[in-house]
Scaffold this motif. Structure first.
Motif, PDB file in Angstrom:
ATOM      1  N   TYR A  15       0.835  -1.205   0.000  1.00  0.00           N
ATOM      2  CA  TYR A  15       0.000   0.000   0.000  1.00  0.00           C
ATOM      3  C   TYR A  15       0.868   1.253   0.000  1.00  0.00           C
ATOM      4  CZ  TYR A  15      -3.078   3.653   1.784  1.00  0.00           C
ATOM      5  OH  TYR A  15      -3.761   4.822   1.965  1.00  0.00           O
ATOM      6  N   ARG A  16       1.862   1.299   0.880  1.00  0.00           N
ATOM      7  CA  ARG A  16       2.754   2.471   0.965  1.00  0.00           C
ATOM      8  C   ARG A  16       3.477   2.706  -0.353  1.00  0.00           C
ATOM      9  NH1 ARG A  16       4.946   4.042   6.058  1.00  0.00           N
ATOM     10  NH2 ARG A  16       5.618   5.805   4.810  1.00  0.00           N
ATOM     11  N   MET A  17       3.942   1.617  -0.998  1.00  0.00           N
ATOM     12  CA  MET A  17       4.649   1.765  -2.270  1.00  0.00           C
ATOM     13  C   MET A  17       3.698   2.260  -3.357  1.00  0.00           C
ATOM     14  SD  MET A  17       7.324  -1.379  -2.205  1.00  0.00           S
ATOM     15  CE  MET A  17       8.221  -0.814  -3.629  1.00  0.00           C
ATOM     16  N   SER A  18       2.473   1.765  -3.346  1.00  0.00           N
ATOM     17  CA  SER A  18       1.479   2.196  -4.319  1.00  0.00           C
ATOM     18  C   SER A  18       1.157   3.680  -4.145  1.00  0.00           C
ATOM     19  CB  SER A  18       0.213   1.359  -4.176  1.00  0.00           C
ATOM     20  OG  SER A  18      -0.769   1.816  -5.072  1.00  0.00           O
ATOM     21  N   VAL A  19       0.969   4.107  -2.917  1.00  0.00           N
ATOM     22  CA  VAL A  19       0.688   5.518  -2.641  1.00  0.00           C
ATOM     23  C   VAL A  19       1.874   6.378  -3.075  1.00  0.00           C
ATOM     24  CG1 VAL A  19       0.338   7.217  -0.790  1.00  0.00           C
ATOM     25  CG2 VAL A  19      -0.989   5.092  -0.810  1.00  0.00           C
ATOM     26  N   ALA A  20       3.086   5.951  -2.754  1.00  0.00           N
ATOM     27  CA  ALA A  20       4.280   6.712  -3.145  1.00  0.00           C
ATOM     28  C   ALA A  20       4.366   6.808  -4.670  1.00  0.00           C
ATOM     29  CB  ALA A  20       5.538   6.067  -2.568  1.00  0.00           C
ATOM     30  N   SER A  21       4.163   5.688  -5.349  1.00  0.00           N
ATOM     31  CA  SER A  21       4.228   5.673  -6.807  1.00  0.00           C
ATOM     32  C   SER A  21       3.174   6.602  -7.411  1.00  0.00           C
ATOM     33  CB  SER A  21       4.034   4.248  -7.322  1.00  0.00           C
ATOM     34  OG  SER A  21       3.940   4.246  -8.723  1.00  0.00           O
ATOM     35  N   ASN A  22       1.956   6.497  -6.924  1.00  0.00           N
ATOM     36  CA  ASN A  22       0.880   7.344  -7.456  1.00  0.00           C
ATOM     37  C   ASN A  22       1.139   8.820  -7.192  1.00  0.00           C
ATOM     38  OD1 ASN A  22      -0.501   5.132  -8.417  1.00  0.00           O
ATOM     39  ND2 ASN A  22      -1.814   4.961  -6.626  1.00  0.00           N
ATOM     40  N   ARG A 128      22.915  11.487  -0.720  1.00  0.00           N
ATOM     41  CA  ARG A 128      23.500  10.583  -1.725  1.00  0.00           C
ATOM     42  C   ARG A 128      23.396   9.128  -1.257  1.00  0.00           C
ATOM     43  NH1 ARG A 128      23.847  12.601  -6.595  1.00  0.00           N
ATOM     44  NH2 ARG A 128      25.076  14.470  -6.721  1.00  0.00           N
ATOM     45  N   GLU A 129      23.666   8.888   0.009  1.00  0.00           N
ATOM     46  CA  GLU A 129      23.596   7.522   0.540  1.00  0.00           C
ATOM     47  C   GLU A 129      22.162   7.000   0.490  1.00  0.00           C
ATOM     48  OE1 GLU A 129      24.934   3.881   1.965  1.00  0.00           O
ATOM     49  OE2 GLU A 129      25.980   5.540   1.007  1.00  0.00           O
ATOM     50  N   GLU A 130      21.194   7.839   0.838  1.00  0.00           N
ATOM     51  CA  GLU A 130      19.787   7.429   0.766  1.00  0.00           C
ATOM     52  C   GLU A 130      19.388   7.136  -0.680  1.00  0.00           C
ATOM     53  OE1 GLU A 130      17.830   9.818   4.561  1.00  0.00           O
ATOM     54  OE2 GLU A 130      18.210  10.894   2.684  1.00  0.00           O
ATOM     55  N   GLN A 131      19.882   7.919  -1.619  1.00  0.00           N
ATOM     56  CA  GLN A 131      19.603   7.667  -3.035  1.00  0.00           C
ATOM     57  C   GLN A 131      20.146   6.301  -3.453  1.00  0.00           C
ATOM     58  OE1 GLN A 131      20.716  10.912  -5.663  1.00  0.00           O
ATOM     59  NE2 GLN A 131      20.115  12.409  -4.113  1.00  0.00           N
ATOM     60  N   ARG A 132      21.375   5.993  -3.045  1.00  0.00           N
ATOM     61  CA  ARG A 132      21.964   4.683  -3.385  1.00  0.00           C
ATOM     62  C   ARG A 132      21.147   3.551  -2.763  1.00  0.00           C
ATOM     63  NH1 ARG A 132      26.800   7.753  -3.186  1.00  0.00           N
ATOM     64  NH2 ARG A 132      27.051   7.414  -0.962  1.00  0.00           N
ATOM     65  N   TRP A 133      20.738   3.724  -1.511  1.00  0.00           N
ATOM     66  CA  TRP A 133      19.936   2.698  -0.854  1.00  0.00           C
ATOM     67  C   TRP A 133      18.578   2.525  -1.537  1.00  0.00           C
ATOM     68  CZ3 TRP A 133      21.010  -1.317   1.783  1.00  0.00           C
ATOM     69  CH2 TRP A 133      22.171  -1.363   2.538  1.00  0.00           C
ATOM     70  N   LEU A 134      17.977   3.631  -1.939  1.00  0.00           N
ATOM     71  CA  LEU A 134      16.687   3.554  -2.621  1.00  0.00           C
ATOM     72  C   LEU A 134      16.809   2.716  -3.891  1.00  0.00           C
ATOM     73  CD1 LEU A 134      13.725   4.357  -3.002  1.00  0.00           C
ATOM     74  CD2 LEU A 134      14.546   6.463  -4.097  1.00  0.00           C
ATOM     75  N   VAL A 135      17.834   2.974  -4.682  1.00  0.00           N
ATOM     76  CA  VAL A 135      18.046   2.215  -5.916  1.00  0.00           C
ATOM     77  C   VAL A 135      18.279   0.746  -5.596  1.00  0.00           C
ATOM     78  CG1 VAL A 135      19.596   1.892  -7.880  1.00  0.00           C
ATOM     79  CG2 VAL A 135      18.830   4.187  -7.251  1.00  0.00           C
ATOM     80  N   LEU A 137      17.301  -0.979  -2.945  1.00  0.00           N
ATOM     81  CA  LEU A 137      16.060  -1.587  -2.455  1.00  0.00           C
ATOM     82  C   LEU A 137      15.075  -1.831  -3.598  1.00  0.00           C
ATOM     83  CD1 LEU A 137      15.637   0.477   0.823  1.00  0.00           C
ATOM     84  CD2 LEU A 137      16.215  -1.956   0.645  1.00  0.00           C
ATOM     85  N   LEU A 138      14.950  -0.869  -4.485  1.00  0.00           N
ATOM     86  CA  LEU A 138      14.054  -1.056  -5.629  1.00  0.00           C
ATOM     87  C   LEU A 138      14.530  -2.200  -6.515  1.00  0.00           C
ATOM     88  CD1 LEU A 138      13.248   2.640  -6.576  1.00  0.00           C
ATOM     89  CD2 LEU A 138      11.701   0.958  -5.547  1.00  0.00           C
ATOM     90  N   ASP A 139      15.845  -2.314  -6.697  1.00  0.00           N
ATOM     91  CA  ASP A 139      16.386  -3.416  -7.496  1.00  0.00           C
ATOM     92  C   ASP A 139      16.051  -4.772  -6.886  1.00  0.00           C
ATOM     93  OD1 ASP A 139      17.459  -1.746  -9.419  1.00  0.00           O
ATOM     94  OD2 ASP A 139      19.501  -1.827  -8.620  1.00  0.00           O
ATOM     95  N   VAL A 140      16.011  -4.833  -5.570  1.00  0.00           N
ATOM     96  CA  VAL A 140      15.690  -6.093  -4.894  1.00  0.00           C
ATOM     97  C   VAL A 140      14.186  -6.363  -4.920  1.00  0.00           C
ATOM     98  CG1 VAL A 140      15.648  -7.263  -2.649  1.00  0.00           C
ATOM     99  CG2 VAL A 140      17.723  -6.068  -3.394  1.00  0.00           C
ATOM    100  N   LEU A 141      13.391  -5.342  -4.585  1.00  0.00           N
ATOM    101  CA  LEU A 141      11.942  -5.528  -4.459  1.00  0.00           C
ATOM    102  C   LEU A 141      11.215  -5.572  -5.795  1.00  0.00           C
ATOM    103  CD1 LEU A 141      11.212  -3.170  -1.439  1.00  0.00           C
ATOM    104  CD2 LEU A 141      11.337  -5.668  -1.430  1.00  0.00           C
ATOM    105  N   ALA A 142      11.659  -4.765  -6.737  1.00  0.00           N
ATOM    106  CA  ALA A 142      10.952  -4.670  -8.022  1.00  0.00           C
ATOM    107  C   ALA A 142      11.949  -4.331  -9.126  1.00  0.00           C
ATOM    108  CB  ALA A 142       9.866  -3.616  -7.934  1.00  0.00           C
ATOM    109  N   PRO A 143      12.701  -5.317  -9.579  1.00  0.00           N
ATOM    110  CA  PRO A 143      13.665  -5.030 -10.649  1.00  0.00           C
ATOM    111  C   PRO A 143      12.957  -4.439 -11.857  1.00  0.00           C
ATOM    112  CG  PRO A 143      13.966  -7.258  -9.794  1.00  0.00           C
ATOM    113  CD  PRO A 143      12.696  -6.713  -9.189  1.00  0.00           C
ATOM    114  N   SER A 144      13.609  -3.478 -12.491  1.00  0.00           N
ATOM    115  CA  SER A 144      13.023  -2.799 -13.640  1.00  0.00           C
ATOM    116  C   SER A 144      12.872  -3.757 -14.816  1.00  0.00           C
ATOM    117  CB  SER A 144      13.902  -1.628 -14.060  1.00  0.00           C
ATOM    118  OG  SER A 144      13.384  -1.029 -15.224  1.00  0.00           O
ATOM    119  N   PRO A 145      11.702  -3.743 -15.463  1.00  0.00           N
ATOM    120  CA  PRO A 145      11.535  -4.560 -16.667  1.00  0.00           C
ATOM    121  C   PRO A 145      12.253  -3.935 -17.855  1.00  0.00           C
ATOM    122  CG  PRO A 145       9.525  -3.362 -16.204  1.00  0.00           C
ATOM    123  CD  PRO A 145      10.465  -3.074 -15.064  1.00  0.00           C
TER     124      PRO A 145
END
Length: 150
Positions: A15-22, A128-135, A137-145
């Motif tokens: 839910y949180r990811m969906s809200v953030a994405s939207n 910068r560190e948070e940006q690297r972590w975000l990338v 985490l996204l790579d682990v949770l939802a790799p880009s198609p």
């Protein structure tokens, strides 16, 4: 009466990811919808075709991780507006290949800098560190198609 598990929706990750994405998508979408009359789905289709000429509709759906019906509707609207051209595939006469028209390319090329600037402002909220972590985490949770640039 049996105990039913409670779902803490406010802290439920999907839910949180969906809200953030939207929220993130709608912030930039308002600009290109007002200026160009494009929906989020239509822009995503154009963004993929802006990088990859000659894709089939199913390839666009896979690369955007969007529903095939939503992609089909977006493509129909983009073809009708003259932003996307559809041609029969040489290798399979039943399939079609898609590409941006000259008008579609102009709109695409106007939106890309807006999207990049929006991303820059969004990421500026993070260190910068948070940006690297975000990338990461996204790579682990939802790799880009969509394949990354090399």
């Amino acid at each position: 009466m049996p105990h039913r598990p409670a779902l803490d929706f406010a802290n439920f990750l999907p839910y949180r990811m969906s809200v953030a994405s939207n929220t993130i998508s709608q912030a930039i979408a308002a600009d290109y919808e007002e200026r160009f009359g494009l929906s989020v789905t239509q822009w995503r289709v154009m963004a993929i075709l802006g990088r990859h000429d000659g894709l089939a509709a199913r390839d666009v759906a896979e690369r955007t991780a969007m529903d095939k019906v939503a992609v089909s509707r977006a493509l129909s609207a983009l073809v009708e507006r003259g932003f996307v051209l559809r041609a029969t595939a040489r290798e399979d006469r039943r399939a079609s290949r898609l590409r941006l028209s000259a008008a579609g390319r102009r709109v695409h090329d106007e939106i890309v800098p807006l999207a990049i600037e929006h991303e820059r402002r969004l990421l500026a909220r993070l260190s910068r560190e948070e940006q690297r972590w975000l990338v990461r985490l996204l790579d682990v949770l939802a790799p880009s198609p969509e394949p990354a640039d090399d």
